[in-house]
Each structure stands twice: as structure tokens, then as C-alpha cells.
Motif scaffolding. Structure first.
Motif, PDB file in Angstrom:
ATOM      1  N   GLY A 145       0.795  -1.226   0.000  1.00 31.67           N
ATOM      2  CA  GLY A 145       0.000   0.000   0.000  1.00 31.67           C
ATOM      3  C   GLY A 145       0.826   1.274   0.000  1.00 31.67           C
ATOM      4  N   GLY A 146       1.960   1.275  -0.664  1.00 32.85           N
ATOM      5  CA  GLY A 146       2.797   2.463  -0.726  1.00 32.85           C
ATOM      6  C   GLY A 146       3.722   2.639   0.467  1.00 32.85           C
ATOM      7  N   GLU A 147       3.686   1.701   1.402  1.00 33.05           N
ATOM      8  CA  GLU A 147       4.543   1.750   2.582  1.00 33.05           C
ATOM      9  C   GLU A 147       5.669   0.731   2.441  1.00 33.05           C
ATOM     10  OE1 GLU A 147       1.317   2.746   6.056  1.00 33.05           O
ATOM     11  OE2 GLU A 147       1.690   0.650   5.580  1.00 33.05           O
ATOM     12  N   ILE A 148       6.713   0.926   3.211  1.00 35.78           N
ATOM     13  CA  ILE A 148       7.787  -0.050   3.324  1.00 35.78           C
ATOM     14  C   ILE A 148       7.650  -0.688   4.697  1.00 35.78           C
ATOM     15  CG2 ILE A 148      10.287  -0.439   3.377  1.00 35.78           C
ATOM     16  CD1 ILE A 148       9.399   0.571   0.682  1.00 35.78           C
ATOM     17  N   ARG A 149       7.640  -2.009   4.737  1.00 30.30           N
ATOM     18  CA  ARG A 149       7.544  -2.732   6.008  1.00 30.30           C
ATOM     19  C   ARG A 149       8.848  -3.494   6.219  1.00 30.30           C
ATOM     20  NH1 ARG A 149       1.240  -4.592   5.780  1.00 30.30           N
ATOM     21  NH2 ARG A 149       0.466  -2.456   5.576  1.00 30.30           N
ATOM     22  N   ALA A 205       6.957 -10.885  14.364  1.00 27.14           N
ATOM     23  CA  ALA A 205       5.763 -10.152  14.800  1.00 27.14           C
ATOM     24  C   ALA A 205       6.011  -8.651  14.909  1.00 27.14           C
ATOM     25  CB  ALA A 205       5.260 -10.698  16.124  1.00 27.14           C
ATOM     26  N   ASP A 206       7.265  -8.247  15.071  1.00 31.26           N
ATOM     27  CA  ASP A 206       7.598  -6.826  15.192  1.00 31.26           C
ATOM     28  C   ASP A 206       7.870  -6.256  13.810  1.00 31.26           C
ATOM     29  OD1 ASP A 206       7.404  -7.126  17.914  1.00 31.26           O
ATOM     30  OD2 ASP A 206       9.565  -7.172  18.257  1.00 31.26           O
ATOM     31  N   ILE A 207       7.001  -5.368  13.350  1.00 32.55           N
ATOM     32  CA  ILE A 207       7.112  -4.800  12.007  1.00 32.55           C
ATOM     33  C   ILE A 207       7.213  -3.286  12.112  1.00 32.55           C
ATOM     34  CG2 ILE A 207       5.988  -4.522   9.771  1.00 32.55           C
ATOM     35  CD1 ILE A 207       4.561  -7.206  10.347  1.00 32.55           C
ATOM     36  N   LEU A 208       8.242  -2.741  11.501  1.00 30.89           N
ATOM     37  CA  LEU A 208       8.431  -1.296  11.421  1.00 30.89           C
ATOM     38  C   LEU A 208       7.888  -0.854  10.067  1.00 30.89           C
ATOM     39  CD1 LEU A 208       9.784   1.355  12.448  1.00 30.89           C
ATOM     40  CD2 LEU A 208      11.816   0.618  11.197  1.00 30.89           C
ATOM     41  N   THR A 209       7.036   0.154  10.058  1.00 24.52           N
ATOM     42  CA  THR A 209       6.457   0.669   8.820  1.00 24.52           C
ATOM     43  C   THR A 209       6.953   2.081   8.584  1.00 24.52           C
ATOM     44  OG1 THR A 209       4.478  -0.673   9.162  1.00 24.52           O
ATOM     45  CG2 THR A 209       4.301   1.129   7.595  1.00 24.52           C
ATOM     46  N   THR A 210       7.370   2.359   7.352  1.00 22.75           N
ATOM     47  CA  THR A 210       7.861   3.683   6.999  1.00 22.75           C
ATOM     48  C   THR A 210       7.473   3.981   5.553  1.00 22.75           C
ATOM     49  OG1 THR A 210       9.804   5.128   7.022  1.00 22.75           O
ATOM     50  CG2 THR A 210      10.157   2.871   6.267  1.00 22.75           C
ATOM     51  N   THR A 211       7.853   5.132   5.090  1.00 22.89           N
ATOM     52  CA  THR A 211       7.617   5.508   3.692  1.00 22.89           C
ATOM     53  C   THR A 211       8.901   5.285   2.904  1.00 22.89           C
ATOM     54  OG1 THR A 211       8.346   7.777   4.058  1.00 22.89           O
ATOM     55  CG2 THR A 211       5.988   7.309   4.407  1.00 22.89           C
ATOM     56  N   PRO A 212       8.814   5.211   1.578  1.00 22.37           N
ATOM     57  CA  PRO A 212      10.045   5.108   0.792  1.00 22.37           C
ATOM     58  C   PRO A 212      10.999   6.274   1.068  1.00 22.37           C
ATOM     59  CG  PRO A 212       8.178   4.518  -0.573  1.00 22.37           C
ATOM     60  CD  PRO A 212       7.621   5.051   0.737  1.00 22.37           C
ATOM     61  N   GLY A 213      10.473   7.478   1.215  1.00 21.30           N
ATOM     62  CA  GLY A 213      11.322   8.641   1.513  1.00 21.30           C
ATOM     63  C   GLY A 213      11.986   8.534   2.868  1.00 21.30           C
ATOM     64  N   LEU A 263      12.699   5.757   4.511  1.00 22.08           N
ATOM     65  CA  LEU A 263      13.728   4.724   4.452  1.00 22.08           C
ATOM     66  C   LEU A 263      14.969   5.256   3.739  1.00 22.08           C
ATOM     67  CD1 LEU A 263      14.673   1.856   5.020  1.00 22.08           C
ATOM     68  CD2 LEU A 263      13.570   1.163   2.867  1.00 22.08           C
ATOM     69  N   GLY A 264      14.765   6.006   2.668  1.00 24.24           N
ATOM     70  CA  GLY A 264      15.896   6.592   1.948  1.00 24.24           C
ATOM     71  C   GLY A 264      16.701   7.540   2.829  1.00 24.24           C
ATOM     72  N   THR A 265      16.011   8.368   3.600  1.00 24.33           N
ATOM     73  CA  THR A 265      16.690   9.282   4.518  1.00 24.33           C
ATOM     74  C   THR A 265      17.493   8.507   5.557  1.00 24.33           C
ATOM     75  OG1 THR A 265      14.993  10.970   4.212  1.00 24.33           O
ATOM     76  CG2 THR A 265      16.316  11.117   6.226  1.00 24.33           C
ATOM     77  N   PHE A 266      16.912   7.450   6.099  1.00 23.84           N
ATOM     78  CA  PHE A 266      17.605   6.622   7.080  1.00 23.84           C
ATOM     79  C   PHE A 266      18.864   5.977   6.479  1.00 23.84           C
ATOM     80  CE2 PHE A 266      18.239   2.377   8.968  1.00 23.84           C
ATOM     81  CZ  PHE A 266      18.558   2.752  10.260  1.00 23.84           C
ATOM     82  N   ILE A 267      18.741   5.410   5.293  1.00 28.84           N
ATOM     83  CA  ILE A 267      19.889   4.762   4.643  1.00 28.84           C
ATOM     84  C   ILE A 267      21.004   5.769   4.376  1.00 28.84           C
ATOM     85  CG2 ILE A 267      20.663   3.624   2.519  1.00 28.84           C
ATOM     86  CD1 ILE A 267      17.912   2.157   2.550  1.00 28.84           C
ATOM     87  N   ARG A 268      20.652   6.952   3.886  1.00 28.70           N
ATOM     88  CA  ARG A 268      21.677   7.980   3.640  1.00 28.70           C
ATOM     89  C   ARG A 268      22.367   8.395   4.936  1.00 28.70           C
ATOM     90  NH1 ARG A 268      17.804   9.322  -0.015  1.00 28.70           N
ATOM     91  NH2 ARG A 268      16.829  10.881   1.323  1.00 28.70           N
ATOM     92  N   ALA A 269      21.601   8.510   6.034  1.00 26.92           N
ATOM     93  CA  ALA A 269      22.191   8.885   7.326  1.00 26.92           C
ATOM     94  C   ALA A 269      23.148   7.806   7.826  1.00 26.92           C
ATOM     95  CB  ALA A 269      21.085   9.138   8.358  1.00 26.92           C
TER      96      ALA A 269
END
Length: 75
Positions: free
Chosen positions: A36-40, A48-56, A58-64
Motif C-alpha cells: 500500500g505504498g509503505e515499506i515494512r 511479529a515486530d514490524i516497522l512501517t515507513t515511507t520510501p522517503g 527509508l531513503g533518509t535513514f539509509i543515507r544517514a
């Protein structure tokens, strides 16, 4: 022999499942899926533990991480 396919959530499309790359490493992996447009994101040994974020987000996190901006958190 590959393990079973990663399933993060119903209607989720798996986009990546890194495999162990050196001897002695377990099969515990970080799994990514889109839904649904989210990254899980989940760790395979705690599904059972799922972190949900947006593509943007996740991209910000990876760059950091690549820039070392979060290195102080591991100390």
C-alpha cells in the motif's frame, strides 16, 4: 538451499531478503516488503515486530547510516 519466502503482511510484495554471506552466520535477516505504498521492515527472528515507513523515510535513514550520522548511537 534458500529458506522459505519472506512474508511480512498480507498483500505485501517482498523487495529484499539478504542472505548470510560468511561462514557461521545465522539465517537471521532483515526483510523488506512493500504494501500500500509503505515499506515494512522486520527481523526474521522476530517476525511479529514490524516497522512501517515511507520510501522517503527509508531513503533518509539509509543515507544517514551511510554518512555515519548515527554512529554515535552504537557507543
Amino acid at each position: 538451499m534458500p529458506g522459505p519466502p519472506a512474508v511480512v503482511a498480507p498483500q505485501a510484495q517482498v523487495v529484499g531478503r539478504p542472505r548470510p554471506s560468511w561462514p557461521g552466520e545465522t539465517n537471521d535477516c532483515v526483510e523488506l516488503a512493500t504494501a500500500g505504498g509503505e515499506i515494512r521492515i522486520r527481523e526474521s527472528d522476530i517476525p511479529a515486530d514490524i516497522l512501517t515507513t515511507t520510501p522517503g523515510g527509508l531513503g533518509t535513514f539509509i543515507r544517514a547510516v551511510k554518512a555515519g550520522a548515527l554512529d554515535h548511537l552504537g557507543r
